[in-house]
Design a protein around this motif. Structure first.
Motif, mmCIF file in Angstrom:
data_model
loop_
_atom_site.group_PDB
_atom_site.id
_atom_site.type_symbol
_atom_site.label_atom_id
_atom_site.label_comp_id
_atom_site.label_asym_id
_atom_site.label_seq_id
_atom_site.Cartn_x
_atom_site.Cartn_y
_atom_site.Cartn_z
ATOM 1 N N THR A 299 0.833 -1.203 0.000
ATOM 2 C CA THR A 299 0.000 0.000 0.000
ATOM 3 C C THR A 299 0.868 1.253 0.000
ATOM 4 O O THR A 299 2.096 1.184 0.116
ATOM 5 N N LEU A 300 0.194 2.390 -0.183
ATOM 6 C CA LEU A 300 0.861 3.695 -0.274
ATOM 7 C C LEU A 300 0.451 4.567 0.901
ATOM 8 O O LEU A 300 -0.665 4.424 1.415
ATOM 9 N N LEU A 301 1.315 5.517 1.266
ATOM 10 C CA LEU A 301 1.005 6.405 2.394
ATOM 11 C C LEU A 301 1.648 7.779 2.147
ATOM 12 O O LEU A 301 2.725 7.875 1.564
ATOM 13 N N GLY A 302 1.001 8.837 2.617
ATOM 14 C CA GLY A 302 1.563 10.192 2.519
ATOM 15 C C GLY A 302 1.592 10.679 1.085
ATOM 16 O O GLY A 302 0.688 10.403 0.293
ATOM 17 N N ASP A 303 2.662 11.413 0.736
ATOM 18 C CA ASP A 303 2.753 11.966 -0.624
ATOM 19 C C ASP A 303 2.764 10.883 -1.697
ATOM 20 O O ASP A 303 2.368 11.133 -2.830
ATOM 21 N N ALA A 304 3.219 9.699 -1.377
ATOM 22 C CA ALA A 304 3.188 8.606 -2.362
ATOM 23 C C ALA A 304 1.740 8.286 -2.730
ATOM 24 O O ALA A 304 1.446 7.903 -3.858
ATOM 25 N N ALA A 305 0.830 8.470 -1.796
ATOM 26 C CA ALA A 305 -0.582 8.154 -2.037
ATOM 27 C C ALA A 305 -1.366 9.352 -2.561
ATOM 28 O O ALA A 305 -2.234 9.206 -3.419
ATOM 29 N N HIS A 306 -1.071 10.563 -2.039
ATOM 30 C CA HIS A 306 -1.934 11.710 -2.348
ATOM 31 C C HIS A 306 -1.168 13.028 -2.301
ATOM 32 O O HIS A 306 -1.439 13.881 -1.436
ATOM 33 N N PRO A 307 -0.209 13.229 -3.206
ATOM 34 C CA PRO A 307 0.512 14.513 -3.177
ATOM 35 C C PRO A 307 -0.462 15.668 -3.401
ATOM 36 O O PRO A 307 -1.363 15.567 -4.232
ATOM 37 N N ASN A 314 -0.984 21.031 4.863
ATOM 38 C CA ASN A 314 -1.577 19.747 5.208
ATOM 39 C C ASN A 314 -0.825 18.516 4.723
ATOM 40 O O ASN A 314 -1.222 17.393 5.045
ATOM 41 N N GLY A 315 0.272 18.689 3.948
ATOM 42 C CA GLY A 315 0.967 17.523 3.382
ATOM 43 C C GLY A 315 1.517 16.619 4.469
ATOM 44 O O GLY A 315 1.262 15.411 4.492
ATOM 45 N N ALA A 316 2.262 17.198 5.406
ATOM 46 C CA ALA A 316 2.843 16.390 6.487
ATOM 47 C C ALA A 316 1.732 15.860 7.389
ATOM 48 O O ALA A 316 1.746 14.695 7.798
ATOM 49 N N GLY A 317 0.752 16.703 7.664
ATOM 50 C CA GLY A 317 -0.331 16.309 8.576
ATOM 51 C C GLY A 317 -1.127 15.126 8.055
ATOM 52 O O GLY A 317 -1.430 14.185 8.801
ATOM 53 N N GLN A 318 -1.436 15.135 6.762
ATOM 54 C CA GLN A 318 -2.224 14.018 6.219
ATOM 55 C C GLN A 318 -1.386 12.727 6.224
ATOM 56 O O GLN A 318 -1.923 11.635 6.427
ATOM 57 N N ALA A 319 -0.075 12.846 6.024
ATOM 58 C CA ALA A 319 0.789 11.653 6.114
ATOM 59 C C ALA A 319 0.770 11.104 7.540
ATOM 60 O O ALA A 319 0.721 9.887 7.754
ATOM 61 N N ILE A 320 0.768 11.993 8.518
ATOM 62 C CA ILE A 320 0.747 11.574 9.927
ATOM 63 C C ILE A 320 -0.600 10.910 10.256
ATOM 64 O O ILE A 320 -0.650 9.878 10.936
ATOM 65 N N LEU A 321 -1.686 11.471 9.725
ATOM 66 C CA LEU A 321 -3.006 10.849 9.957
ATOM 67 C C LEU A 321 -3.098 9.486 9.278
ATOM 68 O O LEU A 321 -3.688 8.542 9.827
ATOM 69 N N ASP A 322 -2.524 9.374 8.083
ATOM 70 C CA ASP A 322 -2.471 8.062 7.407
ATOM 71 C C ASP A 322 -1.780 7.036 8.309
ATOM 72 O O ASP A 322 -2.230 5.887 8.432
ATOM 73 N N ALA A 323 -0.657 7.463 8.879
ATOM 74 C CA ALA A 323 0.149 6.537 9.695
ATOM 75 C C ALA A 323 -0.670 6.021 10.871
ATOM 76 O O ALA A 323 -0.666 4.825 11.178
ATOM 77 N N ARG A 347 -9.122 6.195 4.518
ATOM 78 C CA ARG A 347 -8.318 7.385 4.220
ATOM 79 C C ARG A 347 -8.374 7.875 2.778
ATOM 80 O O ARG A 347 -8.030 9.026 2.520
ATOM 81 N N LEU A 348 -8.785 7.022 1.802
ATOM 82 C CA LEU A 348 -8.668 7.461 0.406
ATOM 83 C C LEU A 348 -9.570 8.658 0.113
ATOM 84 O O LEU A 348 -9.125 9.673 -0.431
ATOM 85 N N GLU A 349 -10.833 8.561 0.490
ATOM 86 C CA GLU A 349 -11.764 9.638 0.150
ATOM 87 C C GLU A 349 -11.449 10.941 0.904
ATOM 88 O O GLU A 349 -11.382 12.011 0.281
ATOM 89 N N PRO A 350 -11.210 10.874 2.233
ATOM 90 C CA PRO A 350 -10.865 12.132 2.919
ATOM 91 C C PRO A 350 -9.630 12.820 2.330
ATOM 92 O O PRO A 350 -9.612 14.036 2.166
ATOM 93 N N THR A 351 -8.602 12.045 1.981
ATOM 94 C CA THR A 351 -7.395 12.695 1.454
ATOM 95 C C THR A 351 -7.628 13.211 0.035
ATOM 96 O O THR A 351 -7.096 14.257 -0.345
ATOM 97 N N ALA A 352 -8.446 12.494 -0.753
ATOM 98 C CA ALA A 352 -8.782 12.988 -2.103
ATOM 99 C C ALA A 352 -9.499 14.338 -1.984
ATOM 100 O O ALA A 352 -9.267 15.257 -2.780
ATOM 101 N N ASN A 353 -10.343 14.461 -0.982
ATOM 102 C CA ASN A 353 -11.038 15.736 -0.779
ATOM 103 C C ASN A 353 -10.072 16.850 -0.402
ATOM 104 O O ASN A 353 -10.240 17.997 -0.837
ATOM 105 N N VAL A 354 -9.042 16.513 0.381
ATOM 106 C CA VAL A 354 -8.060 17.547 0.743
ATOM 107 C C VAL A 354 -7.251 17.953 -0.506
ATOM 108 O O VAL A 354 -6.973 19.134 -0.716
ATOM 109 N N VAL A 355 -6.905 16.963 -1.350
ATOM 110 C CA VAL A 355 -6.181 17.280 -2.596
ATOM 111 C C VAL A 355 -7.012 18.273 -3.420
ATOM 112 O O VAL A 355 -6.510 19.302 -3.884
ATOM 113 N N ARG A 356 -8.302 17.991 -3.574
ATOM 114 C CA ARG A 356 -9.164 18.843 -4.414
ATOM 115 C C ARG A 356 -9.367 20.210 -3.773
ATOM 116 O O ARG A 356 -9.304 21.241 -4.431
ATOM 117 N N MET A 357 -9.605 20.203 -2.479
ATOM 118 C CA MET A 357 -9.853 21.468 -1.769
ATOM 119 C C MET A 357 -8.589 22.335 -1.763
ATOM 120 O O MET A 357 -8.674 23.559 -1.833
#
Ligand SMILES: Cc1cc2nc3c(=O)[nH]c(=O)nc-3n(C[C@H](O)[C@H](O)[C@H](O)COP(=O)(O)OP(=O)(O)OC[C@H]3O[C@@H](n4cnc5c(N)ncnc54)[C@H](O)[C@@H]3O)c2cc1C
Length: 414
Positions: A299-307, A314-323, A347-357
């Motif tokens: 699986t992928l996590l952090g910027d590898a999953a959702h730059p 929020n980049g570091a924060g979302q990686a920490i929440l993924d962890a 985590r996929l949908e919440p982080t996709a929403n942060v990418v879009r927002m």
């Protein structure tokens, strides 16, 4: 139990390793860099991410090396205040917002991991080149940049935390294509400077079309004169950009023109920029959200999953929440493939929403709105341009999507 293999000792990989170790799940981390050096400039850890790092026992160390940011301030390019709001504990959260040098954050995570889990479990100098899996685990392949030697290691499962140019993401999604340029180029630096305003403010000023600045301190008392290390980012809309390289030097003449007349009573911006220790240049890029991250035991996590574009801190924060989410799933499921499926569902949908927002309505949407309504001219009274309630609504909508509004952080408010 066989190890979980983590590829990448950045913010996400190290946090995951700490969280898994805390749960008694054995891990090994592989990092491409021969040595983990404090590279980068400023990063923010918002209260929802601080909460997770506090659970790992790191709040004290972070408070020692970071600045607890207390307010957000928005100005137009004439230095007029548009909006002010409290942040972190001052906003009623139980956890602070930390502004920190990325290197200090990475070193704090690494030191804790080495102390708790042993230095031999963080293996540097090995660049992951790919992986295979079978019914019982994964085989991960590496190359040494220094010697050209290769290595293959077995683990129970693989979490790719290898950042924006993730090798494993490319293996899982070979036709995806390159990161998407947002149309905004960035020049970043740090300057040793006396405290600006409260000395704990995150300042955003101007707008991208003409030039925008983000300025916040990341270390206190860097010399005998009580100066701070102050992070800054100049952002300008331009087609000109080059591929992201975290070490690419920037040239002051390429952007200083946009800020040459920014002489405010609270800061002389051109002098501040000219006093920088060093300047780096990065394009503002992201990727469209992926339809899936997990393939059985990979699986992928952090910027590898959702730059994401760095407009919402929020980049570091979302990686920490993924962890945190992934560690919880690995505790709840014996089978790593089940755990990875559950993690993705969470985590996929919440982080996709942060990418879009982050593309459309990050916190600096406030600046865009005022830029539009004033036609990029000074105002007599901000109330005549936009109400405080509208400004607060713009700010709060981002917090909700990014998951750090006080309501969704149950138990987060004091
Ligand atoms: C050197 C560097 C400097 C940065 N500076 C800033 C900054 O100043 N401000 C900011 O907001 N963000 C910065 N970032 C990005 C920021 O750290 C991330 O956006 C965010 O923290 C998410 O963290 P992550 O762990 O997913 O990715 P990252 O923090 O990018 O970590 C990825 C890690 O994986 C390693 N890696 C990559 N490919 C491989 C491979 N094939 N095999 C093994 N290891 C690999 C990298 O060396 C890195 O240590 C920087 C990233 C890096 C790598």
């Amino acid at each position: 139990m066989e190890d979980i293999i983590i590829v990448g000792a950045g913010i996400g990989g190290l946090t995951l390793a700490l969280a898994l170790h805390h749960e008694g799940i054995p891990v090994r981390v592989f990092e491409a860099a021969p040595e983990i050096k404090p590279i980068g400039v400023g990063i923010n850890i918002l209260p929802h991410a601080t909460r997770e790092l506090a659970r790992l026992g790191l709040e004290g160390e972070l408070a020692r090396v970071a600045v607890a940011t207390r307010e957000a301030l928005f100005f137009n390019r004439f230095g007029q205040l548009i909006y002010r709001e409290p942040l972190g504990r001052d906003a009623g959260y139980a956890w602070p917002q930390f502004s920190i040098h990325r290197g200090d954050l990475q070193q704090a995570l690494l030191a804790a991991l080495v102390q708790r889990n042993g230095a031999e479990r963080v293996i540097t100098g090995w660049q992951c080149t790919g992986c295979e899996q079978d019914h019982s685990g994964v085989t991960v392949r590496f190359l040494s940049a220094e010697t050209g030697a290769s290595l293959a290691t077995r683990g129970r499962a693989l979490v790719a935390c290898d950042g924006l140019h993730s090798t494993i993401r490319k293996q899982l999604h070979p036709t995806e294509g390159e990161p998407r340029y947002s149309g905004v180029n960035m020049w970043r630096g740090v300057t040793r400077w006396p405290p600006i305003l409260s000395g704990a403010a995150m300042i955003r000023a101007g707008w991208l079309a003409r030039g925008k600045m983000v300025i916040y301190p990341i270390r206190d008392h860097v010399d005998g004169e009580a100066r701070q290390l102050v992070n800054w980012v100049a952002e300008i809309e331009t087609p000109r950009h080059r591929a992201r390289d975290w070490n690419r030097p920037g040239a002051i003449d390429d952007f200083i023109g946009a800020f040459e007349d920014w002489h405010f009573d609270w800061l002389d911006v051109p002098s501040f920029i000219r006093a920088a220790d060093a300047i780096l240049e990065f394009p503002m890029i992201d990727q469209d959200p992926l339809p899936w991250w997990s393939d059985e035991r990979i699986t992928l996590l952090g910027d590898a999953a959702h730059p994401m574009v760095p407009r919402g801190s929020n980049g570091a924060g979302q990686a920490i929440l993924d962890a945190r989410a992934l560690a919880d799933c690995l505790v709840a499921h014996d089978d790593a493939a089940d755990a990875f499926k559950a993690y993705e569902a969470k985590r996929l949908e919440p982080t996709a929403n942060v990418v879009r927002m982050s593309r459309t309505n990050p916190p600096d949407a406030i600046l865009r709105e005022v830029y539009r309504r004033t036609g990029d001219r000074p105002f007599a009274r901000i109330e005549d341009v936009i109400s405080n309630a509208e400004l607060a609504a713009l700010s709060d909508s981002y917090k909700r999507v990014a998951g750090y509004d006080r309501e969704s952080m149950q138990g987060g408010a004091r």
